[in-house]
Design an enzyme around this catalytic site. Structure first.
Site, PDB file in Angstrom:
ATOM      1  N   GLU A  90       0.822  -1.211   0.000  1.00  0.00           N
ATOM      2  CA  GLU A  90       0.000   0.000   0.000  1.00  0.00           C
ATOM      3  C   GLU A  90       0.858   1.264   0.000  1.00  0.00           C
ATOM      4  O   GLU A  90       0.698   2.140  -0.850  1.00  0.00           O
ATOM      5  CB  GLU A  90      -0.925  -0.018   1.231  1.00  0.00           C
ATOM      6  CG  GLU A  90      -1.854   1.176   1.322  1.00  0.00           C
ATOM      7  CD  GLU A  90      -2.956   1.118   0.276  1.00  0.00           C
ATOM      8  OE1 GLU A  90      -3.855   0.294   0.424  1.00  0.00           O
ATOM      9  OE2 GLU A  90      -2.892   1.895  -0.690  1.00  0.00           O
ATOM     10  N   ASP A 128       1.141   3.986  -3.088  1.00  0.00           N
ATOM     11  CA  ASP A 128       0.633   5.353  -2.923  1.00  0.00           C
ATOM     12  C   ASP A 128       1.743   6.378  -3.144  1.00  0.00           C
ATOM     13  O   ASP A 128       1.560   7.377  -3.848  1.00  0.00           O
ATOM     14  CB  ASP A 128       0.071   5.551  -1.504  1.00  0.00           C
ATOM     15  CG  ASP A 128      -1.089   4.619  -1.182  1.00  0.00           C
ATOM     16  OD1 ASP A 128      -1.664   4.046  -2.121  1.00  0.00           O
ATOM     17  OD2 ASP A 128      -1.408   4.457   0.016  1.00  0.00           O
ATOM     18  N   SER A 179      -7.062   1.486  -4.165  1.00  0.00           N
ATOM     19  CA  SER A 179      -5.906   2.020  -3.443  1.00  0.00           C
ATOM     20  C   SER A 179      -5.017   2.820  -4.379  1.00  0.00           C
ATOM     21  O   SER A 179      -4.369   3.773  -3.961  1.00  0.00           O
ATOM     22  CB  SER A 179      -5.069   0.874  -2.877  1.00  0.00           C
ATOM     23  OG  SER A 179      -5.681   0.344  -1.745  1.00  0.00           O
TER      24      SER A 179
END
Ligand SMILES: *[C@@H]1O[C@H](CO)[C@@H](O)[C@H](O)[C@H]1NC(C)=O
Ligand SMILES: *[C@@H]1O[C@H](CO)[C@@H](O)[C@H](O)[C@H]1NC(C)=O
Ligand SMILES: *[C@@H]1O[C@H](CO)[C@@H](O)[C@H](O)[C@H]1NC(C)=O
Ligand SMILES: CC(=O)N[C@H]1CO[C@H](CO)[C@@H](O)[C@@H]1O
Length: 639
Positions: free
Chosen positions: A301, A305, A554
């Site tokens: 994650e 990002d 995400s």
């Protein structure tokens, strides 16, 4: 226990006259226990409970109106955002509210010395025996046991008198599972509950494994999404001009962590001038960027990002820093309320809204825990804040979500754009869970399960699209149907905000799904999401020294966050305000053509095909994907 004469008198009077029942209303109730908990029996009536009454904030009924006043493009006050102090003042509980609750407790025989008001006037506390509390709230206190060995004191429902109810948000401990959990036989302290940053919890990106040959060419965007593809898809050609005035934050919850070596690996391939560059970390509640546990589950994650956010806002050289809000310590972790506490001191001192079964409680008494004070109003919010984590609405109580959702509105009033990913399981919730008629969530449930905070009308929810297999980057995208399905649907908790009424009503008129109303919220009066979407399939991400192919909303959220950050840059460069809460703007007629409408694909889940992407807004891809030049043109015209 000594009962004061007043107390006896009042009870006698009420029970004789029957007023007690008639004048009371159920304030909150729960229909099922959270996963892992079981009823163990009645609580000992002689024990003491620290009863806390969360007082209603003032002016909450005007919250939406005040938010629209500074966010609606037709409003003369568009962009006249509020300061944090103004926000704190306008929402502080009124003295009438304090008085009503105080006199009610006094009438029940609680001596003034037993009643205390928190310094911010947000909470009233009394230590009551279980017996007193049960009478006061017309409830029964139970002991619940968790499979971990923890005990919790609470009830299934409680009442308040009709004249008191409008002044109280919530009472604890009651239905919230918010008493500090203590492990049997262990020193008391919060248990590491199911916090949002743990691998596999909530929304998390999926991978189909590592890839050895990346083709960073526009012809291959159906198989490999790279920053080059995203720039082409959304025509993001822009060089920041006002980086020093602008800010963009990505939120990560410990133990999720990025690895510098992965950022460097990614940048060596895609943006060599970013090699060695890091996000500017702001540590909240003992946040740590841990490197002990390394796997896709821990690094996927954050790496995703940050690699994409840093790249998309820095096209040619490094100008625009990306802030990392790393929230929570290692033993406990954290959740959205911990972040909000740090961003808004007024929210934080509204003490007790944090819930140990969801949020981190600081200082942390667990071994190795963060012993400092909870971060409270210490962090100045960035102009755009992107979060790729989320709950199922049903994981949380309506009161908890309402309180948090109002806080997003306050951030919007301050000019902050809050972006959340919409979930990766289509109309099902995280982990593929669907609702049952009793409110519980199971993988074989049949009822659509909306996500939170996506269902909060005061955030911008981002769904996922894909470059269809075999399609060119210039072809229209479809809803993401590889590995994940774009979260979308209709809230069961939040009413439909005015800004999306036309768009959603038009969808329901022309394309109303034929599912029975028992499996989705077909009332036409609830908040519908997502608001927008962006690519969420086949991302090339450096994770733990290798490139992996990654899928998820995400990915979509930080892409939209990056694009909005570049729009803020252009506005700041000519002396305008940041765009703030964007939903009233993006749903306005003037912005209709500024999105690439997505009209193919669906978001299956709960044993159905889910909803379908159709012309106009839909509960799969929202208004569509951003067209940067068109959005820029429109937003530069706004004051
Ligand atoms: C309630 O009890 C706790 C623990 O004994 C104490 O710290 C607190 O001051 C008491 N609060 C009130 C309002 O009496
Ligand atoms: C790392 O993994 C170990 C073993 O699975 C686990 O016990 C520990 O809690 C993990 N640490 C973090 C920071 O999550
Ligand atoms: C549908 O949504 C509305 C508005 O959010 C809510 O009042 C209603 O209870 C929901 N229905 C169900 C079955 O949850
Ligand atoms: C341009 C560039 O550096 N491309 C490399 C990106 O990563 C892959 C996989 O490691 C290499 O094969 C490419 O040469």
């Amino acid at each position: 226990m000594r009962i004061t004469p007043t107390f006896v008198h009042l009870v006698t009077f009420l029970s004789l006259s029957g007023i007690c029942q008639a004048a009371s209303v159920i304030h909150e109730k729960r229909s099922s226990l959270p996963i892992g908990w079981a009823l163990a029996g009645r609580h000992n009536s002689a024990k003491t409970l620290p009863l806390r009454f969360g007082l209603k904030q003032s002016n909450m009924e005007r919250l939406e109106e005040m938010l629209m006043d500074v966010s609606h493009p037709d409003s003369p006050n568009f962009g006249n955002h509020w300061s944090a102090n103004q926000i704190a003042d306008v929402f502080a509980p009124s003295s009438e509210t304090v008085d009503v609750v105080h006199s009610w407790l006094a009438d029940w025989g609680f001596a003034p010395s037993r009643i205390s008001l928190s310094p911010t006037k947000a909470w009233i506390q009394v230590n009551a025996t279980v017996k007193e509390a049960e009478r006061l709230l017309q409830t029964e206190y139970q002991v619940y046991s968790h499979t971990s060995g923890a005990d919790h004191i609470g009830c299934n429902a409680y009442h308040l008198p009709e004249h008191v109810a409008p002044h109280v948000d919530l009472v604890t401990p009651t239905i919230h599972f918010d008493a500090v959990l203590t492990k049997r036989g262990a020193p008391s302290g919060p248990l590491p509950a199911k916090k949002i940053g743990l691998p596999g919890v909530g929304i998390f990106p999926k991978t189909t494994g590592t890839i050895s040959n990346i083709f960073d060419e526009l012809e291959n965007c159906d198989q490999f999404i790279t920053p080059t593809c995203l720039r082409a898809l959304y025509k993001l050609v822009y060089e920041p001009l006002a980086a020093s005035k602008n800010s963009y934050a990505i939120v990560e919850y410990t133990p999720q962590a990025y690895l510098q070596s992965d950022l460097d690996l990614f940048n060596k391939n895609f943006s060599s001038f970013l090699v060695g560059k890091s996000p500017e970390a702001v540590f909240i509640d003992g946040g740590v960027i841990q490197t002990t546990n390394q796997s896709f589950g821990y690094n996927g994650e954050s790496n995703l990002d940050l690699q994409y956010a840093l790249n998309l806002v820095n096209p040619f050289d490094y100008k625009q820093p990306v802030t990392l809000y790393q929230v929570g310590d290692l033993p406990q972790g954290a959740s959205f309320n911990n972040l909000l506490d740090a961003l808004d001191g007024a929210y934080c001192t509204f003490e007790g809204g944090d819930d140990p079964s969801q949020d981190g409680i600081y200082p942390d008494t667990l071994p190795g825990g963060y012993t400092g004070k909870e971060n409270c109003g210490t962090v100045k919010p960035a102009n755009v804040i992107s979060t790729s984590y989320g709950y199922n609405e049903a994981d949380l109580s309506p009161a908890y979500t309402a309180r948090q959702c109002a806080e997003y509105a306050k951030l919007g009033m301050m000019g902050v754009t809050v972006v959340y990913s919409s979930g990766d399981n289509g109309v099902a919730g995280n982990e593929g869970l669907c609702l049952n008629p009793d409110g519980s969530q199971t993988t074989d449930g049949k009822i659509f399960n909306p996500g939170f905070p996506s269902s909060c009308p005061y955030i911008t929810s981002v769904g996922a699209t894909q470059v269809n297999p075999g399609a060119k980057v210039t072809d229209p995208e479809g809803a993401c149907e590889q590995v994940i399905y774009s979260g979308g649907g209709f809230s069961n908790y939040f009413a439909m905000p005015s800004y999306q009424k036309n768009a959603v009503e038009s969808y329901l008129q022309k394309y109303k799904p034929t599912y029975p109303s028992s499996i989705w919220n077909s009332t036409g009066v609830s908040r519908a999401f997502p608001d927008v979407s962006a690519n969420g399939a086949n991302y090339v991400v450096a994770v733990d020294g290798k490139f992996a192919r990654v899928f998820g909303t995400s990915a979509s959220a930080p892409v939209v966050g990056s694009i909005l950050t570049m729009i803020n840059d252009a506005r700041l460069a000519i002396g305008k305000k940041p765009i703030g809460f964007i939903n009233p703007t993006i749903y306005s007629a003037d912005f209709k053509l500024a999105f690439n409408d997505i009209t193919g694909g669906g978001n299956q889940g709960c044993g159905t095909a889910g909803f379908t992407a159709v012309p106009g807004w839909d509960p799969v891809t929202g208004l569509g994907t951003p067209s940067f030049p068109k959005l820029l043109e429109k937003w530069l015209l706004l004051p």
